[in-house]
Design an enzyme around this catalytic site. Sequence first.
Site, short mmCIF file in Angstrom:
data_model
loop_
_atom_site.label_atom_id
_atom_site.label_comp_id
_atom_site.label_asym_id
_atom_site.label_seq_id
_atom_site.Cartn_x
_atom_site.Cartn_y
_atom_site.Cartn_z
N ASN A 11 -4.79 -9.33 5.11
CA ASN A 11 -6.17 -9.17 5.39
C ASN A 11 -6.86 -9.42 4.17
O ASN A 11 -6.93 -8.66 3.30
CB ASN A 11 -6.46 -7.58 5.80
CG ASN A 11 -7.99 -7.28 5.98
OD1 ASN A 11 -8.68 -7.97 5.96
ND2 ASN A 11 -8.35 -5.82 6.20
N LYS A 13 -10.08 -9.38 3.91
CA LYS A 13 -11.40 -8.86 3.71
C LYS A 13 -12.53 -9.91 3.18
O LYS A 13 -12.33 -10.90 3.88
CB LYS A 13 -11.35 -8.00 2.19
CG LYS A 13 -9.82 -6.78 3.00
CD LYS A 13 -10.02 -5.52 2.06
CE LYS A 13 -8.82 -4.63 2.60
NZ LYS A 13 -8.56 -3.41 1.87
N HIS A 96 -10.78 -1.07 11.16
CA HIS A 96 -10.24 -1.08 10.03
C HIS A 96 -11.15 0.12 9.13
O HIS A 96 -12.47 0.46 9.54
CB HIS A 96 -10.39 -2.27 9.06
CG HIS A 96 -10.02 -2.22 7.73
ND1 HIS A 96 -10.27 -1.54 6.83
CD2 HIS A 96 -8.59 -2.77 7.37
CE1 HIS A 96 -9.58 -1.68 5.73
NE2 HIS A 96 -8.41 -2.22 6.35
N GLU A 98 -12.74 0.52 6.71
CA GLU A 98 -14.01 0.05 5.91
C GLU A 98 -14.91 -0.09 6.72
O GLU A 98 -16.19 0.05 6.49
CB GLU A 98 -13.38 -1.09 4.99
CG GLU A 98 -12.55 -0.99 3.75
CD GLU A 98 -11.69 -2.11 3.11
OE1 GLU A 98 -11.92 -3.31 3.83
OE2 GLU A 98 -10.79 -1.84 2.60
N GLU A 169 -2.83 2.83 8.06
CA GLU A 169 -3.33 2.62 6.97
C GLU A 169 -4.04 3.95 6.47
O GLU A 169 -5.18 4.29 6.57
CB GLU A 169 -4.44 1.56 6.71
CG GLU A 169 -3.97 0.26 7.52
CD GLU A 169 -4.70 -0.97 6.82
OE1 GLU A 169 -4.27 -2.08 6.21
OE2 GLU A 169 -6.09 -0.84 6.78
N GLY A 175 -6.23 -0.39 -1.51
CA GLY A 175 -6.90 -0.86 -2.69
C GLY A 175 -6.81 0.14 -3.88
O GLY A 175 -7.43 -0.19 -4.88
N SER A 215 -1.73 -0.91 -0.41
CA SER A 215 -1.08 -1.01 -1.58
C SER A 215 0.30 -1.68 -1.42
O SER A 215 1.12 -1.52 -2.04
CB SER A 215 -1.36 -0.01 -2.49
OG SER A 215 -2.59 0.31 -3.04
P1 13P Z 1 -4.41 -3.20 0.02
O1 13P Z 1 -3.41 -3.68 0.42
O2 13P Z 1 -5.58 -4.16 -0.89
O3 13P Z 1 -4.44 -1.85 -0.32
O4 13P Z 1 -5.37 -3.10 1.46
C1 13P Z 1 -4.95 -2.50 2.39
C2 13P Z 1 -5.67 -2.89 3.58
O5 13P Z 1 -6.83 -2.53 3.66
C3 13P Z 1 -5.44 -3.88 4.67
O6 13P Z 1 -6.19 -3.96 5.54
#
Ligand code: 13P
Length: 254
Positions: A11, A13, A96, A98, A169, A175, A215
Amino acid sequence: MADRVKFIAGNWKMFKDIEGAKEFADAFLKLNRPAGIKVAVCAPFLQLTTLVDAFAGTGIGVGAQNVHFEDSGAFTGEIAVPMLKEVGVDYCIIGHSERREYFGETDETVNKKLKKLFNTSDIIPILCVGEKLDEREAGVQQDIVSAQLEKDLAGLDADTVKELVIAYEPIWAIGTGKTATPDQAQEMCAFIRGKLASMYDQATADAVIIQYGGSVKPGNAKDIIGKPDIDGALVGGASLDPEGFTSLIAAAAE
Ligand code: 13P
């Protein structure tokens, strides 16, 4: 246990422009990937065509990170399922954290988006669920995820849900460098599978690919994805570098 194929999805982002996507694809395609593991990259909308072209015939999937639940209309700034179909994407991340946190995504809109994707396309949704830190600290993480699944999947039948990918997640692990332990991740992924079995049936639950996200790195992928109910990963930061992402995929395949 059903024969589930391992699936690693990146992903990106809001990282990488078109030039960056081209560079990634060129480098990624030169590296050796293990066979028998599904791989996809979920990119910003503008980079999808570049990736669909670059990965044509390679078996590497391309995904979007969001979509609207109407086919067309006065929805400034949105992208519809027919538009994703026109570009030729294989997957679409839905719900997601976010998007839930910063863009008003709710379980109701998630449910509408899943229905639209399933009813009008072959695009496979990657549905994200997961709890916040305070919810885990309060010990209610399973209640949270259970409620998300009930609302997000409302009205979807077993044959449809079999095609779904679910990404667990935990928001506190995204992150942050704070990974759920393999046991914590397994516990929730097993819980999700059990929940699907109770909402549908065991065969449906066994067919669904459940990823862990938060992560995941080359160094921890093997331990996490080695767990019985974890079929892969949704990878943010560690999917941006072609070499790093390739070593993560290799570790997951071990
Ligand atoms: P990270 O791997 O950067 O922690 O992000 C996870 C994520 O949100 C994948 O959709």
